[in-house]
Write a protein that holds these residues in place. Structure first.
Motif, PDB file in Angstrom:
ATOM      1  N   HIS A 228      -6.438   2.583  -6.556  1.00 11.82           N
ATOM      2  CA  HIS A 228      -7.538   2.571  -5.611  1.00 11.82           C
ATOM      3  C   HIS A 228      -8.397   1.334  -5.844  1.00 11.82           C
ATOM      4  O   HIS A 228      -8.251   0.642  -6.850  1.00 11.82           O
ATOM      5  CB  HIS A 228      -8.379   3.848  -5.714  1.00 11.82           C
ATOM      6  CG  HIS A 228      -9.004   4.058  -7.067  1.00 11.82           C
ATOM      7  ND1 HIS A 228      -8.302   4.515  -8.171  1.00 11.82           N
ATOM      8  CD2 HIS A 228     -10.289   3.874  -7.501  1.00 11.82           C
ATOM      9  CE1 HIS A 228      -9.102   4.612  -9.215  1.00 11.82           C
ATOM     10  NE2 HIS A 228     -10.325   4.225  -8.836  1.00 11.82           N
ATOM     11  N   THR A 230     -12.491  -0.114  -5.520  1.00  9.43           N
ATOM     12  CA  THR A 230     -13.908   0.202  -5.326  1.00  9.43           C
ATOM     13  C   THR A 230     -14.670  -1.075  -5.014  1.00  9.43           C
ATOM     14  O   THR A 230     -14.384  -2.134  -5.578  1.00  9.43           O
ATOM     15  CB  THR A 230     -14.509   0.856  -6.579  1.00  9.43           C
ATOM     16  OG1 THR A 230     -14.415  -0.042  -7.689  1.00  9.43           O
ATOM     17  CG2 THR A 230     -13.793   2.148  -6.900  1.00  9.43           C
ATOM     18  N   ARG A 231     -15.631  -0.969  -4.119  1.00  5.53           N
ATOM     19  CA  ARG A 231     -16.411  -2.132  -3.725  1.00  5.53           C
ATOM     20  C   ARG A 231     -17.523  -2.393  -4.723  1.00  5.53           C
ATOM     21  O   ARG A 231     -18.148  -1.459  -5.242  1.00  5.53           O
ATOM     22  CB  ARG A 231     -16.995  -1.930  -2.331  1.00  5.53           C
ATOM     23  CG  ARG A 231     -17.651  -3.162  -1.754  1.00  5.53           C
ATOM     24  CD  ARG A 231     -17.578  -3.175  -0.249  1.00  5.53           C
ATOM     25  NE  ARG A 231     -17.972  -4.471   0.298  1.00  5.53           N
ATOM     26  CZ  ARG A 231     -17.780  -4.805   1.551  1.00  5.53           C
ATOM     27  NH1 ARG A 231     -17.196  -3.976   2.382  1.00  5.53           N
ATOM     28  NH2 ARG A 231     -18.148  -5.993   1.993  1.00  5.53           N
TER      29      ARG A 231
END
Length: 261
Positions: A228, A230-231
């Motif tokens: 994944h 994440t910003r």
């Protein structure tokens, strides 16, 4: 030339590949004597003049003078086999039966076919063919810097072994000064790392852009290995990899790959 027992010269700037081809030839052609090993094209020509081998295995890309130029200087004195990562260099010459080629990493079955053809030529006492025109064509392709075939694996030295890493097993690539770090996992899921001398840009040009994406000026990831993303702050992001603790950066310039974030 030795009329009773064939002899050979192997020219390649990578010592592990010279050793690998020597071992494979010992199995495929036991009566062949490897009389010389050269590290570059100039050494290949000098060693040819000294030993006059029956067959010369020449890497196309070598420091100094190329394998093609070395072949030109050797001329018809020996039967020639090109060893190359780029099969298109020798396809035309091979199709015309003038010379043979092996693609790195050398496949034992392909080597056995090459050995069979060489044995037939030597058994029939055929003179090495005049391949000057074909060498001109091959050299022209070299000068145009022909685009290499898509990578299927990367060669990396791991300890004392030369490891062949399938591209699909690579999780990510990261530049490390003059080297590139390869992070991969084997069939058992065990993670491994190794450094190779190729630049990140050079490798990226040969990888399938469907899966391998540059996410930072120093990082390329295999999207199949991404868990994944994440910003972060300032239009950056962090990539988390499946089965790995490493966190990889995504810089602003490459955030568009994750535009849905």
């Amino acid at each position: 030339m030795n009329a009773t027992r064939p002899t050979a010269l192997i020219a390649d700037d990578e010592p592990l590949l010279r050793s690998s081809l020597t071992r494979m030839l010992a199995q495929a052609w036991p009566e062949l004597d490897i009389v010389a090993q050269a590290r570059n094209g100039r050494e290949a020509v000098e060693m040819y003049e000294t030993h006059k081998p029956t067959v010369c295995f020449l890497d196309v890309h070598m420091p100094g003078i190329s394998g093609v130029e070395a072949a030109r200087q050797i001329g018809r004195g020996a039967h020639l086999v090109f060893v190359t990562a780029y099969s298109e260099y020798a396809v035309e010459a091979f199709a015309q039966g003038a010379l043979d080629y092996l693609v790195k990493p050398v496949d034992p079955t392909r080597l056995a076919d090459t050995v069979m053809r060489l044995r037939e030529r030597l058994g029939a006492a055929q003179e090495a063919p005049n391949i000057e025109t074909l060498l001109d064509k091959l050299e022209a392709r070299l000068q145009k810097k022909a685009v290499p075939e898509p990578l299927r694996w990367l060669k990396a030295q791991v300890g004392q072994s030369l490891r062949m890493i399938p591209v699909e097993d690579i999780d990510y690539l990261r530049s490390d000064e003059k080297y590139t770090l390869i992070a991969w996992r084997d069939d058992d899921g065990k993670a491994g790392e190794a450094l190779i001398r190729s630049s990140l840009k050079e490798l990226l040009d040969q990888l399938d852009g469907t899966y391998f994406i540059q996410v930072h000026r120093s990082v390329v990831v295999n999207m199949n290995s991404v868990s994944h993303v994440t910003r972060g702050e300032n239009e950056t992001a962090t990539i988390y990899m499946k089965g790995r603790d490493e966190k990889l950066p995504v810089s602003r310039s490459y955030l568009h790959h994750f535009k849905q974030m």
